[in-house]
Design a protein around this motif. Sequence first.
Motif, short mmCIF file in Angstrom:
data_model
loop_
_atom_site.label_atom_id
_atom_site.label_comp_id
_atom_site.label_asym_id
_atom_site.label_seq_id
_atom_site.Cartn_x
_atom_site.Cartn_y
_atom_site.Cartn_z
N THR B 141 0.85 -1.20 0.00
CA THR B 141 0.00 0.00 0.00
C THR B 141 0.88 1.24 0.00
N PHE B 142 0.62 2.14 -0.94
CA PHE B 142 1.36 3.41 -1.04
C PHE B 142 0.35 4.57 -0.96
N THR B 143 0.76 5.66 -0.33
CA THR B 143 -0.18 6.78 -0.16
C THR B 143 0.27 8.00 -0.96
N ASN B 144 -0.75 8.71 -1.50
CA ASN B 144 -0.46 9.77 -2.47
C ASN B 144 -0.93 11.16 -2.02
N LEU B 145 -1.22 11.31 -0.72
CA LEU B 145 -1.71 12.59 -0.23
C LEU B 145 -1.15 12.83 1.17
N ASN B 146 -0.76 14.06 1.44
CA ASN B 146 -0.28 14.36 2.80
C ASN B 146 -1.37 14.05 3.82
N SER B 147 -0.97 13.50 4.94
CA SER B 147 -1.94 13.14 5.99
C SER B 147 -1.53 13.86 7.28
N PRO B 148 -2.33 13.77 8.35
CA PRO B 148 -2.04 14.56 9.55
C PRO B 148 -0.60 14.49 10.05
N PRO B 149 0.06 13.33 10.12
CA PRO B 149 1.44 13.35 10.63
C PRO B 149 2.39 14.21 9.79
N GLU B 150 2.08 14.38 8.51
CA GLU B 150 2.93 15.24 7.67
C GLU B 150 2.49 16.70 7.75
N ILE B 151 1.16 16.91 7.81
CA ILE B 151 0.63 18.28 7.72
C ILE B 151 0.70 19.02 9.06
N GLY B 353 8.74 8.34 1.05
CA GLY B 353 9.56 8.34 2.26
C GLY B 353 8.73 8.21 3.51
N TYR B 354 9.16 8.92 4.58
CA TYR B 354 8.52 8.91 5.89
C TYR B 354 8.57 7.54 6.57
N ALA B 355 9.66 6.79 6.32
CA ALA B 355 9.82 5.50 7.01
C ALA B 355 9.94 5.72 8.52
N ASP B 356 10.47 6.91 8.92
CA ASP B 356 10.60 7.19 10.36
C ASP B 356 9.25 7.24 11.05
N ILE B 357 8.19 7.61 10.33
CA ILE B 357 6.85 7.68 10.94
C ILE B 357 6.12 6.34 10.80
#
Lengths: 292, 393
Positions: B141-151, B353-357
């Motif tokens: 599963t890959f995500t294509n929109l910023n979500s709360p942890p990024e925003i 990216g965002y493997a840290d999250i």
Amino acid sequence: MSTFIQLLINTLQIGAIYVLFSLGLTLVFGVMRLINFAHGEFFALTAILIAMQMGWLLPDAPFWLQYVVSFATALGVLMALSVVIYQFGLSRFLGDLSSGFIFSLGLVLMMRGLIGQIFGNYPMTAPPLVEGAIYVLGGAISTQKLLVAVLALIATGGLLYLVFRTKLGMALRAIAEDQEAAMLQGIRYKRLALYGFLIGSSLAAIAGGLIAPLQVVLPTMGGELIMKAFMIVIIGGLGSIPGAIVASFLIAALESFGSYFIDLPVVTIGVFVMVAVLLVIRPQGLLGHVVR
Amino acid sequence: MNKFILGVAAAALGLSTQFANAEETLKLGLSHALSGPAAYFGTNASWVAQKAIDRINESGGVKVGDKVYKLETVGYDNQYTAAGGATAAQNMILRDNIRIIANSQSTSAVIATQAITERAGALLFTGVWGRSVKGPEHPMTFTNLNSPPEILPPLYKYVHETHPEAKTVALLNPNDASGQEIAKEAVIQWEKLGFTVVSNDFFERSTADFAPIATRILANNPDVVDVGGTPLPNAGHVFGEMATQGWDGIKIASAGSEAEALIKTGGDAAENTYFGLGAVFSGENATDTQRELNEMALVELKQPLNQATIAVWDSIAALKAALEKAGSTDPEAIAEVLPTLVFESSYGPSGFGYADIYGLPNQMLLPVIISQVQDGKVVELERIIPEEMKSKM
């Protein structure tokens, strides 16, 4: 004190719309012995027609004039549609609760699909007619909402006058009380049922028209309100006009005070529980009659 | 004569082979809400997906090894529900034999979809926010929109720096999986900045009148009201009610993407509202691709695009790059290549990216866009490119 007044004002503005919407539903049931689930679609269609016409029809005219013309056009379309639906559909199921139930559910699906296809499923908005707010004893209400509440209460008053003070109203009440006895007195049932249906539809249309500037207008907006109105009608007593009015303000007060002191999702569940309990202890509703 | 017949037959065979090659298509699944209250969202995203594959096909298709594929979308209505998502996934996987789903909407629909796609080894793109749909348990599963942890961290930091006097915040979200997810993250991020969360309320999506909710929120007199994932047309009514009841604080619609709708319903009360997902695709910060798509959408859909509806463009762009780099249409090979890519998204260069999250680098690296209503219009204040993307570039 000001919070209490604010909660009362919230109750008034929510209850006024509930009254208008649920009165149409209960009136149609009283006269036709039929639960018209498509009532919500009539409501949504009017709101959509108004939201679409505002700014497009008479673009240079003042807002209030655009609104009045849009409202009148939408009401006309709804009345014409109601006559067609009655003549080619509902008139065949008068008094037949189960067939009428299935027909009206089918009508909901058909109308929702057609509305989505014709007007799109996009959220629409109608601009407010008046700006500003009015302050009463520390509580506040937007002028727009106050106007809508007053218009809704005037429409309700008009309906009460029609039902309780005119010959047509007497005939409608007679049918609701005992259809066969009313027919034996020379009342033309099918014609009166059409009038009852048109009055019910126009109430849905007026509610839709009044709420268009207050809410996000969507093809599904009627479906959300119909469940609430159905609960109001059950609590008030199927076919009871005073019952629908009392139950509308009761639900509005529960939502207003409950969501302040408890939580809105909990209140929603509480209303369902209340309906279930009421059906057990008083199946005819608060002001309904026992059918023997 | 025989030679002539053989020649014609050979030519016909050659032509038919060429024709078969030219017709080679790769089907991409779409699981969008095409009916119900979220139908406009699905309809617009489907339109964007079609534009994305039209552009790729017109420019020669996708070169995978020595084959060239034309792309085709196959869409199903997931009704924004778990049941609809499951049915759509079954149709795509079992009936249409699709192994790449370019976009799927609604958290509950995606959870139901994953149960089917993961068994089939299919690749799934989505823009939903639930942390539960991402991570090592869902490597496909890959995500294509910023979500709360990024925003939320950059948005709240911006608001905090702009309004250092603000100390308390009230949260409002819809009572569903997305709303709960945003609220949880919002509480963490606000408290990190030293704010006191004075209320954390939820409402049913069918709520028609927001006056009682406004009264409840204002009982705590918060400095900031963050309506989180509240649909922006409704958020406009919330702010309108709060203004009527005398409140004039800092307004944030952290995760709403239909910024114009908030202005329509909120009127003057929408003024100064901050957004974390409210890109202005007609504005000067927008890329050429975004501006061009948005102009077409205004003509054809009569609606502007937003970050949620344009997301499928970016997953299709990522897929094209991954297919070409992997040289294979095998979903596992594509999934392996995706985190290594730098591809051209509608925002410009992007990657994953965002493997840290999340524990896996499966979240698209997109700029966080902070915008605000100023004089009745949405204005972009900043496009913050993630540090991880900068290092990839």
